[in-house]
Design an enzyme around this catalytic site. Structure first.
Site: not given
Lengths: 424, 424
Positions: B126, B188, B211, B234, B256, B259, B324-325, B357, B411, B416
Site C-alpha cells: 500500500y 476498499q 490512514n 510518527s 519530524q 510530516h 519510531e526514530h 528516510d 492428554e 496419538h
C-alpha cells in the site's frame, strides 16, 4: 471416508471447500467480543469477574494462582509424566535455541548500519482449558519465550467450575519458570493481558491458540499488543506414493481427527488400491477409539482420500491447502524441496505427527487453516523484535547528502532537506 | 515548545500522555470499515468502484495502471530524482540482502529437525496517495519483498481526482519491478487485496502504512492475510548529553514535525541551557518552513523539551516511549546498548533522521506510536515465513516412543498413542 479421484467433479468440489475454508469472523461474534474487550478495558477486574462467572461458571475474587496451588499440583502429577515433560523441555529448548536470529552490521558508502534482535519484554501466553488443557501446550508456548529472553511471562488459562486449573498445566508452568499464572480464559483473558487490570499486568505480546472468542479477541487487540497468529481448525495432509503401510496412514489420519470435529484429515495417494486399503483400516481402527464419534464426524465432513495422477499434482494441491501438518511417505528426496506452504513437514514413515506434538523439539503451535501461506510456527523469533540503527561520520553523510536533498525537495519536505544542509 | 523538568508535574503529565497514546480504533470507524470490507468481499469490483467514487471522487472503470502510463510517468520524472532513486535502490537492496534469515538443522536423539525460511508468494503493498505520495515509500516497501523472493508484488495507491497516480510513485514501481499497480486506496483497497476481486488478485500479505481507515482495514483482514504492522502517528525522540549543537537538534525536531500535526517530536536533554537554546532555534527555523502551520501544531500538542536528571533516567523514558526514530547525540558508546525499544536508532550528530528516510539502506517503514516494544521495522523477514520439518529413523522414534505414549495417554489422545505403538 470418501475416496475421490483428484480430477473428478466431487474431488474438485471437496478440495475447493477445504481451500476456501475461512474462520468465521463475522458479524455478531465480532461485536460480542468487542463489547467484552471494551468492558475489560473500562472496568478491568470487575469485568473479568463478571465474564468469568458468565462463561466459566465460577466466581473468583482473586484470579492469581498461589504458591500452594503450584505445590499441590506438583504433588499430584505422576512421576512418569514429570519425567516425560522434563525430557520434552530439554528437546524443545535445544531446538528453539538454534532458532535465535542474529543481527548484522554493514558499511554502505561510509555509513554504518545494522539490525539487532532483542527480546520482547512481557509475554502473555494463553493455554486453553477444559478438555483441551494440555501440559504440552504450556511447554510449547513458554519455552520459546524463555529462550528469546522474555523478562516476564504471564500465563492465563480458563478455570474449571471449581475454580481450579489442571495440575499438569500448573506443573508445566512451574517447570518452565512462568512468572505468574491467572485463572482467566476467553476474550476477557485476552483483554486483561492487552490492556492490563488491577491484578493482571499489561503485556507486549499474546500467543497461543484458543477458541473462536479468543481468536477474535486476539485480532481486535492486535496493534495494542503483538500476537502470534490467528488459529483456526487443525489439519493433516498425507502424501503417499502408493507403496506405504495403510495401517500407519490410517492411524495418523485418526490422530488428527480425534482432536476436533472440525479437524481435517486428508490423504493424497498415487494408488487407488492403497486408498481403499486405508479406508478399510480406518473403519476398523476408529471403532477402537474412545473418541470414535468425534473422529467419524471429522472424517465425514473434512476428511477424504484423493487419488492423484502424479507427484506434481500432489505437490500443487499441498501448496494450495498449505496444511498445518504435512506427512510425506515414500517418493524421492526432492519432493520436500517443492513444498512451499506447510506448518511442519513430517518426512518418512517413522515421523508420525505425534512425534512432533510432544517431544522431537520443533513447536506444535503451527499455522492452521491455510495460513501457512504467510504465518510461521510459534518460535523464538515470535518473542523477539528487530531494531535497526544507523551511525554515520561527517564523510558518510556528505557522500549521500546530494541525493537526500533531491528526494526531500521532491517530496516537499523542506525541513528534512535543511536538517542535512544545515550540517555543512 | 514547552520545556519541562522530567520530575515536574507537567513533565510527568506530558510523558504519560505520549506513552498512553493509542490509535483510536473505536466504535464507529470499526463498523464503517467492516461494512466496506464486507461489501468488497461480496460485490468485488462493483464495490471498489463505488467507494473509489465516494472517497477519491473519481469513477474508474478499470483500476489497473497500463504500460503507457508507466512510460508517460518515466518520461516526466526528472533525471536527478531518477539518479537519486537508483542510488537509494542499490543501498536499500544491499542492506536488506543481509537481513535474510537462514535456516538450520539439528539432530536430537537421532531425530533430525529444522527450520527453513521461504518467501511468501504474493505481496500487496500500500502506498499512500495525495500529499503523502512519496516515491521513497515505494522503494522501502517493494525492495525487501523482492529481496525475500516474493513471486508477485501488487501495489495499490489511491488515485487523484483525475484518475492518476503520481509519476514518481509509478516510476518507483517500475524501477522495483513491481508486477502490477492498481489505482485503489483506503479500506476498499485493503479489502480488494485481502479477498481478491475480478481485477485485483488476492495476496498473502499486505504491507505499508496508511490512514486510520487503512490501518483498521488491515487489522480486520489480518488472519485472512498477514500484515506488517498497524501504523499510527510518527515520532522522533532525541537524547542529548547537553553538549550538542542546538541548531542540529532543532532542525531534526522540525523534520519530524513537518510530516503531520499528530507527529511527536521530543528532546530529552541533560542541560536546561541547551533546552532553552533549542527552543530559540525552533522559533527562528520554523518561520522559514513552508509547512510552518503543521510544525507549530505538532510541536505544541505532541512536542516537548524535557530536562532530565541523568542518563539512566533518559534511557528509561526512551524505553517507555519506544519511539519510531531515536537520535542519540553525545554520551559514551554504551548508551545505545541500553536501548531496548525503538524502531531505528540514529547515532551521533551526523546521523540525522533524514539520512534514514531515503538512502542509507535501512527501512523507513518503522513501528510507530510505542509499538516498537513488539513490532519490527519492515524488512526482508516481513516477506518470509518459517516452515519446520522433522525426519526420523525407526531408531529415532524408538528413542522417544515411551515419552510420547505417556503424554498422549495423559492428554486422552489415544489415537496419538496408537499411531506410535502401531509402528513397533
Amino acid at each position: 471416508m470418501n475416496i475421490y479421484k483428484s480430477k473428478s467433479k466431487e474431488g474438485q468440489k471437496f478440495l475447493k471447500k477445504i481451500i476456501s475454508r475461512q474462520i468465521d469472523m463475522e458479524g455478531d461474534t465480532l461485536f460480542e467480543v468487542k463489547k467484552i474487550l471494551d468492558d475489560v478495558r473500562k472496568y478491568k477486574d470487575t469485568a473479568v469477574k463478571k465474564y468469568t462467572k458468565e462463561f466459566d461458571n465460577v466466581y473468583l475474587e482473586d484470579f492469581e494462582v498461589k504458591e500452594r496451588e503450584f505445590d499441590f499440583a506438583e504433588s499430584k502429577v505422576e512421576d512418569d509424566l514429570k519425567k516425560a515433560m522434563k525430557k520434552a523441555y530439554e528437546n524443545i529448548w535445544r531446538f528453539h535455541e538454534r532458532q535465535i536470529s542474529k543481527g548484522f552490521e554493514i558499511d554502505i558508502e561510509d555509513v554504518k548500519s545494522g539490525s539487532k534482535y532483542l527480546p520482547i519484554e512481557k509475554a502473555g501466553i494463553y493455554v486453553p482449558g477444559g478438555k483441551a488443557a494440555y501440559p504440552s501446550s504450556v511447554l510449547m508456548n513458554a519455552i520459546p519465550a524463555k529462550v528469546a529472553g522474555v523478562k516476564e511471562i504471564i500465563m492465563i488459562a480458563p478455570p474449571s467450575k471449581d475454580g481450579s486449573i489442571s495440575n499438569e498445566v500448573l506443573y508445566g508452568a512451574r517447570l518452565c519458570n512462568v512468572d505468574r499464572v491467572f485463572k482467566i480464559g476467553g476474550a476477557q483473558g485476552i483483554g486483561a493481558l492487552a490492556y492490563g487490570t488491577e491484578s493482571v499486568p499489561k503485556v507486549d505480546i499474546i500467543t497461543g491458540p484458543g477458541n473462536i472468542y479468543v481468536s477474535m479477541a486476539k485480532k481486535l487487540v492486535y496493534g495494542s499488543v503483538n500476537i502470534d497468529m490467528i488459529a483456526g481448525p487443525s489439519e493433516i495432509l498425507i502424501l503417499s506414493d502408493g507403496l506405504q503401510n495403510p495401517s500407519y496412514i490410517a492411524s495418523d489420519l485418526l490422530a488428527q481427527a480425534e482432536h476436533d470435529e472440525l479437524a481435517s484429515s486428508i490423504l493424497l495417494t498415487l494408488s487407488m488400491t492403497e486408498g481403499k486399503k486405508v479406508s478399510e483400516e480406518l473403519k476398523i481402527k476408529v471403532r477402537e477409539l474412545p473418541k470414535e464419534d468425534i473422529c467419524i464426524k471429522s472424517l465425514e465432513n473434512y476428511g477424504a482420500i484423493i487419488v492423484c495422477e502424479s507427484e506434481e499434482e500432489m505437490v500443487e494441491i499441498a501448496n494450495k491447502i498449505a496444511p498445518e501438518h504435512l506427512e510425506i511417505l515414500g517418493f524421492g528426496k526432492g519432493i520436500s524441496e517443492k513444498i512451499r506452504n506447510a506448518g511442519c513437514i513430517f518426512l518418512g514413515e517413522y515421523s508420525p505427527e505425534a512425534l512432533g506434538d510432544y517431544i522431537a523439539g520443533p513447536n506444535h503451535i503451527l499455522p492452521t487453516n491455510g495460513t501457512a501461506r504467510f504465518f510461521s510456527p510459534l518460535g523464538t523469533d515470535t518473542f523477539m523484535k528487530r531494531m535497526n540503527y544507523i551511525s554515520s561520520t561527517k564523510e558518510g553523510l556528505e557522500n549521500l547528502k546530494e541525493n537526500i536533498e533531491i528526494f526531500a525537495k521532491k517530496e516537499g519536505l523542506i525541513a528534512h532537506e535543511r536538517s542535512i544542509t544545515g550540517r555543512f
